[in-house]
Design a protein around this motif. Structure first.
Motif, short mmCIF file in Angstrom:
data_model
loop_
_atom_site.label_atom_id
_atom_site.label_comp_id
_atom_site.label_asym_id
_atom_site.label_seq_id
_atom_site.Cartn_x
_atom_site.Cartn_y
_atom_site.Cartn_z
N ASN A 415 0.97 -6.82 7.05
CA ASN A 415 1.01 -5.49 6.42
C ASN A 415 2.40 -5.17 5.90
OD1 ASN A 415 -1.65 -4.85 6.82
ND2 ASN A 415 -1.31 -3.99 8.84
N ASN A 416 3.43 -5.51 6.69
CA ASN A 416 4.80 -5.23 6.25
C ASN A 416 5.11 -5.98 4.96
OD1 ASN A 416 5.25 -3.59 8.41
ND2 ASN A 416 6.20 -5.18 9.67
N ILE A 418 2.97 -6.99 2.67
CA ILE A 418 2.20 -6.43 1.55
C ILE A 418 2.92 -5.20 1.01
CG2 ILE A 418 0.10 -5.17 0.99
CD1 ILE A 418 -0.74 -7.87 1.12
N LEU A 419 3.34 -4.35 1.92
CA LEU A 419 3.99 -3.10 1.47
C LEU A 419 5.35 -3.33 0.87
CD1 LEU A 419 3.00 -0.61 4.21
CD2 LEU A 419 2.51 -0.48 1.80
N ARG A 436 -9.31 -0.70 3.69
CA ARG A 436 -8.05 0.03 3.66
C ARG A 436 -7.17 -0.46 2.52
NH1 ARG A 436 -6.30 1.47 9.37
NH2 ARG A 436 -8.14 2.69 9.04
N LYS A 440 -6.04 1.59 -1.22
CA LYS A 440 -4.66 1.82 -1.65
C LYS A 440 -4.32 1.00 -2.89
CE LYS A 440 -3.29 2.91 2.99
NZ LYS A 440 -4.31 3.94 2.91
N LEU A 442 -4.32 -2.18 -3.28
CA LEU A 442 -3.51 -3.35 -2.98
C LEU A 442 -4.23 -4.67 -3.24
CD1 LEU A 442 -1.87 -2.06 0.34
CD2 LEU A 442 -0.85 -2.20 -1.91
N ASN A 636 -3.81 -10.40 -4.21
CA ASN A 636 -2.87 -9.31 -4.00
C ASN A 636 -2.58 -8.62 -5.33
OD1 ASN A 636 -0.71 -7.68 -3.27
ND2 ASN A 636 0.34 -9.29 -2.12
N ALA A 638 -0.03 -7.20 -6.13
CA ALA A 638 1.37 -7.43 -6.52
C ALA A 638 1.61 -8.87 -6.97
CB ALA A 638 2.29 -7.11 -5.34
N ASN A 774 -8.34 9.95 5.82
CA ASN A 774 -8.38 8.92 4.80
C ASN A 774 -8.91 9.42 3.48
OD1 ASN A 774 -7.53 6.39 6.23
ND2 ASN A 774 -9.11 7.12 7.59
N ASP A 775 -9.01 10.72 3.36
CA ASP A 775 -9.52 11.33 2.13
C ASP A 775 -8.52 11.15 1.00
OD1 ASP A 775 -10.71 14.67 1.35
OD2 ASP A 775 -11.04 12.72 0.43
N PRO B 53 4.06 2.05 -2.78
CA PRO B 53 5.32 1.29 -2.71
C PRO B 53 5.34 0.07 -3.61
CG PRO B 53 4.31 1.48 -0.53
CD PRO B 53 3.31 1.99 -1.51
N ILE B 54 4.22 -0.26 -4.22
CA ILE B 54 4.21 -1.44 -5.07
C ILE B 54 4.39 -1.03 -6.53
CG2 ILE B 54 2.74 -3.31 -5.91
CD1 ILE B 54 1.66 -3.48 -3.06
N ASN B 70 -5.59 18.09 2.15
CA ASN B 70 -6.25 17.19 3.11
C ASN B 70 -6.73 17.96 4.34
OD1 ASN B 70 -6.09 15.29 5.60
ND2 ASN B 70 -6.25 13.93 3.83
N ASN B 262 -2.02 3.64 8.89
CA ASN B 262 -2.85 3.34 7.71
C ASN B 262 -2.01 2.87 6.52
OD1 ASN B 262 -4.97 4.28 9.14
ND2 ASN B 262 -5.18 6.20 8.03
N LEU B 263 -0.72 2.76 6.72
CA LEU B 263 0.21 2.36 5.65
C LEU B 263 0.25 3.37 4.52
CD1 LEU B 263 -0.94 -1.37 5.39
CD2 LEU B 263 0.75 -0.42 6.93
N LYS B 267 1.55 10.03 2.13
CA LYS B 267 1.09 11.21 2.88
C LYS B 267 2.03 11.46 4.06
CE LYS B 267 -3.93 11.34 2.37
NZ LYS B 267 -5.02 10.58 2.94
#
Lengths: 775, 299
Positions: A415-416, A418-419, A436, A440, A442, A636, A638, A774-775, B53-54, B70, B262-263, B267
């Protein structure tokens, strides 16, 4: 005063600059000449920045068929091949040898041939062999009577022309107390032409070439022997699983009649499973693992990586034998399966400077498995790398540790990355929370590639498989290589004859059958897991971010699960079919990863499709069957060169990939499944002693006291299975948080502390909060 | 003692040199504060203004609007405000009362003081264990209730959960606040109190008009600390009920913690900025109140 004002202004400037700089999106990899060119890679980035790799050249072996138990002697590879003649019903074993230095590699017979026919009163079967210094061979053979009751071990010494020199019955010599028959699992010859055997668990024996027992040793402190080897000083080494856990290497000491701890492997191979020990041309010692080859310091146990199999375009799952050809040169014998039509090749790996290797654009593949993936994944990587002139896939394994929290650490690291924008280009989707990541943005939506690529079409793949891998936003994030169909089955008289049932109907059936064992070895929690895993999405409106667990259907599901026993007894004898056959078990959970498993389900129900129903999981839609997929690759968002990534992803699900694959799992590609069915449907027959033609079972399954023979499917079977797949729903993406909440609150209900309605109310509250987040 | 500059109005060479050299000594601390406090603060602001962030696309206040809309954030804000509104005044008033009582030199007053202070020393995980034993559905409190003829209450998973958390908060924090007040009570000017007594002021008048006024800065401090502690109660709630508790004890830090998991850093950052602004406003108001009531005391 003026200076103070100046300093204050300077400080404000610095802080403002920090803000502005952090707003700027600067950065990116520089190419070799300093320019920022996406997709271009440098020499320094090839092969993880190594200076040397072992570049492979491959030669096909002119042989198809069964190949196993090989040994290298001088420049020859000796192996036992097997062949079954359907017409004569005779199985023949032949000892072959092939010259590895020849331009064309073709095996020739090396003297031993055994055969066993269905009408023979006794059969001889060669299990293991060893090649001596004069080129003669000692073979360990098993002699069995026709009914398989009398089994004997023999050592047979034959010369290079196949003439028998000596033969000795060693059954009593290798007898182990309490064991009827000692299966010999490995056999090697020492430099002095002594024969060393072991049974993989209890004992090691040493014989001379005439079969006279010279010494024995007990295997202690180690079990499940994985490899037997001899190092340069003549020490016989066994590797396996230590009794206190972890890999162990032991040496055999015939003087003390026991194995002793040899070395603790440290360095690069520490903690890895050793599959083979081999000796180099200059008496170096090497050890082979699933991922790599290491040089071993036999005094200190320190290991240093020599090469990685994937770097040399070798799928480690295919390796049968590794040998040291010359200084800085290794050979690998590989086979792409264990069936009669398996294909083989020999690879010669030569140490080459990376600077001399062709520079290709790197596509990084992130995977959670230790050795870069399963057999199909490795094959996909290797085939792609061999064929592509422009691109090369390099694996980034995230699971680099072992232990309880290894998985969690791998997920966090992933995860780190990817971000941070440094994540791999292609991702092994088998263990990702793809919902998830897609929410986002991703992961790349593969719909666009599927629709534009001239080589593949959406209609080529099963619709339910594509649905399963499409997020709630409509992003197709991966196309898996294969899938499984899950459903429930029961006798028609119990569950009715209609496929699919509502929760109310299911509850009524369970209530009517109180007193029966509802499902084999299934307690309340397992029942809830089974019911919800394929169903909880009907209580959640993902688009609107709302849930509705405060309804009768959900409380009925809880109540159905509560009807199951609180605990099930431990049962070492796995027999889920027994209760179905004698009608004491209500439901059978059918997990069908191939056509054969559908036939197994049918066989359990008396091999009569009219007597049972594939009722499915309780719910409101369709036939109740669900598709579960595993594996596949996602891209990905990215990734610098998404088109290149698609080329790799496509290669994993292309018709060629399925042709090269040996899996019998249900392929996502329809045409590949059709080809599989075509092969499966070919009946095999033999003529019995009465002259009548009998069908041969293609496969047998054992469950407890029951054995089920599976015969080739009929067209009706195929139609029924295809109908099941086509009408199955795509399985929901399992959300561990939602399921965790349900399981926790349902536990209070199962323990009698709350009513189903109270439990449902708390579940509703907590999951709604989760959805709102998660909305 | 006045400096040369204060005497002559001019800075001497020596003072100029010592100021320059002191700046160099301060630089490492300044850099540390900048790197670990100031810069991350701006990074948070940056994250709150980009889409992800991307892609790094500047979206200005869109994330703030999204967070404000929210449902989970709204619930968290409401719950946090309610919790703080109940627990902070209770923490201040009860600890003040305790301090006043224990200041009377009653028998065993030091033992009582130790007893009230001891929860501070107990690790949070141990406290949570005790609370689970007490307030579990099959716990000690329900046993007592059932023995008294009542029905069991699902303390941690119903609307009663807020009371459990308030009691937990008060139990943990009363001791510290009490000590602060006891110190403040010990520093009150006795001559003023004696004069007031001589002037026939009763104890209530002395307490309200003299003691409270002189303790205003301590009350402000205790209130601010209690407010900060009320936000930190997330630790105990998380250990009791994990990521997603029932609605009425879902606090702001749950929201932020889960966004981190949730990364969803956008938010998270936006919520953190909202919380910072709210804290600044509240603390500003508190300071203003203290300035008003404590002004003459300082003079």
């Amino acid at each position: 005063m003026r200076k103070q004002k100046f300093l204050t202004k300077a400080l404000a400037m610095v802080l403002a600059s920090a803000m502005i700089l952090s707003l700027a999106a600067c950065g990116g990899k520089d190419g070799k000449d300093g320019e920022n060119k996406p997709g271009v890679t440098t020499e320094a980035e090839q092969y993880g920045g190594k200076e040397f790799v072992y570049a492979a050249s491959f030669m096909d072996v002119d042989y198809t068929g069964y190949l196993d138990n090989g040994h290298i002697k001088d420049n020859y590879y000796y192996f036992l091949g097997g062949d079954y003649n359907e017409a004569t019903q005779i199985y023949t074993q032949t000892l072959y040898k092939m010259d590895l230095t020849a331009g064309k590699i073709a095996p020739e017979e090396a003297g031993l041939k055994t055969s066993a026919g269905i009408n023979d009163t006794e059969a001889w079967f060669a299990n293991n062999f060893a090649v001596l210094s004069d080129g003669s061979v000692v073979v360990q053979q098993r002699k069995s009577s026709m009914n398989g009751d009398e089994l004997e071990n023999w050592l047979v010494h034959i010369d290079a022309d196949g003439n028998e020199i000596s033969k000795k019955n060693i059954t009593e010599d290798v007898k182990i107390e309490g064991v009827d028959y000692s299966y010999i699992s490995a056999m090697i010859a020492t430099k002095d032409d002594e024969i060393v055997l072991n049974d993989g668990q209890n004992k090691v024996w040493k014989f001379d070439k005439e079969g006279n027992l010279l010494a024995t040793a007990d295997i202690k402190g180690i079990q499940w022997i994985q490899s037997t080897g001899i190092v340069s000083d003549g020490t016989i080494v066994l590797t396996g699983w230590g009794e206190e856990g972890g890999q162990q290497a032991c040496k055999v000491n015939f003087d003390t009649k026991s194995t002793e701890k040899w070395l603790d492997f440290t360095g690069d191979a520490e903690g890895l499973d050793i599959e083979e020990v081999l000796v180099g041309k200059n008496d170096q010692t090497y050890v082979r693992t699933a991922d790599a080859l290491f040089e071993l310091n036999t005094e200190t146990g320190a290991t240093t990586e020599v090469l990685k199999w994937l770097d040399s375009d070798i799928a480690s799952w295919d390796i049968r034998q590794v040998f040291c050809a010359e200084e800085d040169e290794f050979g690998v014998i590989m086979g792409d399966g264990y069936e009669d039509d398996a294909q083989y090749e020999v690879g010669i790996l030569r140490k080459t400077a990376v600077a001399d290797m062709p520079v290709k654009e790197i596509i990084t593949l992130g995977t959670f498995s230790y050795s870069g993936g399963g057999s199909d994944s490795q094959k996909a990587i290797v085939n792609f790398n061999r064929k592509s002139d422009k691109y090369r896939v390099e694996v980034i394994p995230y699971m680099v540790e072992e232990g309880e929290d290894a998985w969690q650490k791998a997920v966090e690291a992933f995860n780190n990355d990817i971000l941070a924008g440094t994540g791999p280009d292609v991702l092994d989707a088998s263990n990702l929370n793809t919902e998830r990541l897609t929410s986002k943005g991703l992961l790349v939506d593969l719909n666009e590639y599927l629709d534009k690529d001239p080589d593949v079409s959406r209609d080529d793949y099963f619709k339910s498989v594509l649905e399963t891998n499409t997020s709630k936003e409509g992003t197709l994030y991966c196309i898996p290589n294969s899938f499984t169909v899950l459903t429930l089955a029961g006798w028609k008289e119990d569950v009715g004859d209609k496929q699919g049932w509502t929760v109310d109907e299911a509850k009524a059936v369970f209530e009517k059958n109180k007193g029966k064992d509802y499902m084999y070895m299934t307690d309340r929690r397992s029942a809830l897991s089974m019911l919800l895993f394929t169903n909880y999405d009907q209580f959640i409106n993902w688009k609107e971010g709302t849930c509705n667990f405060n309804n009768d259907d959900f409380t009925n599901l809880l109540e159905i699960a509560n009807m199951f026993p609180k605990e099930t007894p431990n049962n070492d004898d796995y027999d889920p079919a027994g209760g179905i056959i004698d009608h004491t078990t209500l439901i059978y959970e059918a997990y069908m990863s191939s056509m054969n498993e559908y036939l197994l389900t049918k066989a359990i129900f008396g091999d009569d499709a009219s007597k049972f129903t594939l009722i499915g999981f309780p719910g409101n839609e369709g036939n109740g069957a669900r598709i579960s997929t595993n594996g596949g690759y996602a891209i990905n968002a990215a990734a610098k060169n998404k088109d290149a990534c698609w080329e790799f992803v496509k290669s994993f699900i292309s018709p060629d990939a399925y042709k090269a694959s040996n899996t019998w799992q249900i392929p996502s590609l329809r045409s590949a499944f059709d080809a599989q069915l075509e092969k499966l449907m070919v009946p095999e027959t033999y003529v019995d002693e009465n002259g009548e033609e009998q069908q041969v079972a293609s496969l047998g399954y054992g469950m407890g006291n029951h054995t089920f023979e599976i015969f080739p499917p009929t067209q009706e079977d195929v139609d029924a299975f295809m109908d099941l797949i086509d009408n199955a729903r795509g399985s929901i993406n399992y959300d561990q948080f939602i399921y965790g909440i349900i399981e926790e609150e349902a536990g209070a209900f199962f323990d009698g502390g709350k009513s189903a309605q109270d439990a449902a109310a708390v579940i509703q509250s907590r999951i709604q909060t989760y959805l709102d987040e998660n909305d | 003692m006045r400096t040369t500059k204060q005497l002559t109005g001019k800075a001497t060479k020596f003072t100029k040199k010592s100021k320059r050299s002191s700046r160099w000594f301060l630089t490492p601390s300044f850099l540390g504060v900048f790197l670990f406090f100031v810069l991350p603060f701006f990074v948070v602001i940056y994250y709150s203004m980009v889409n992800n962030p991307i892609a790094h696309e500047f979206v200005f206040l869109d994330n703030f609007a999204r967070v404000a809309r929210n449902g989970a954030f709204q619930r968290a804000v409401r719950n946090t405000a309610v919790f703080s509104a109940i627990s902070v005044p209770l923490a201040v008033v009860l600890s003040l009362l305790l301090a006043v009582v224990l200041n009377q030199r009653l028998p065993f007053h030091s033992q009582f003081r130790t007893a009230f202070l001891s929860p501070m020393m107990v690790p949070v995980a141990s406290i949570v264990l005790i609370w689970q034993v007490l307030f579990h559905y099959n716990g000690a409190v329900n046993d007592i209730i059932v023995n008294m003829g009542g029905d069991k209450i699902d303390w941690l998973k119903s609307d009663k959960a807020i009371f459990v958390i308030v009691i937990l908060f008060l139990w943990k924090n009363l001791g510290y606040n009490m000590i602060m007040f006891m110190a403040a009570l010990g520093n009150l000017p006795t001559d003023l109190i004696e004069v007031a007594e001589l002037e026939s002021a009763n104890r209530w008048q002395i307490f309200v008009h003299i003691k409270l006024r002189y303790m205003s800065s301590t009350i402000l401090f205790v209130t601010i600390m209690s407010l900060i502690s009320s936000f930190k109660v997330f630790r105990e709630v998380y250990l009791l009920t994990e990521d997603h508790p029932v609605e009425n004890i879902y606090l702001l830090q749950h929201f932020m913690n889960n966004m981190f998991g949730n990364l969803d850093y956008q938010k998270l950052s936006s919520a953190a900025i909202y919380m910072s602004l709210a804290m600044i406003v509240i603390i500003g108001v508190l300071f203003a109140i203290e300035n008003h009531f404590g002004k003459d005391v300082e003079e």
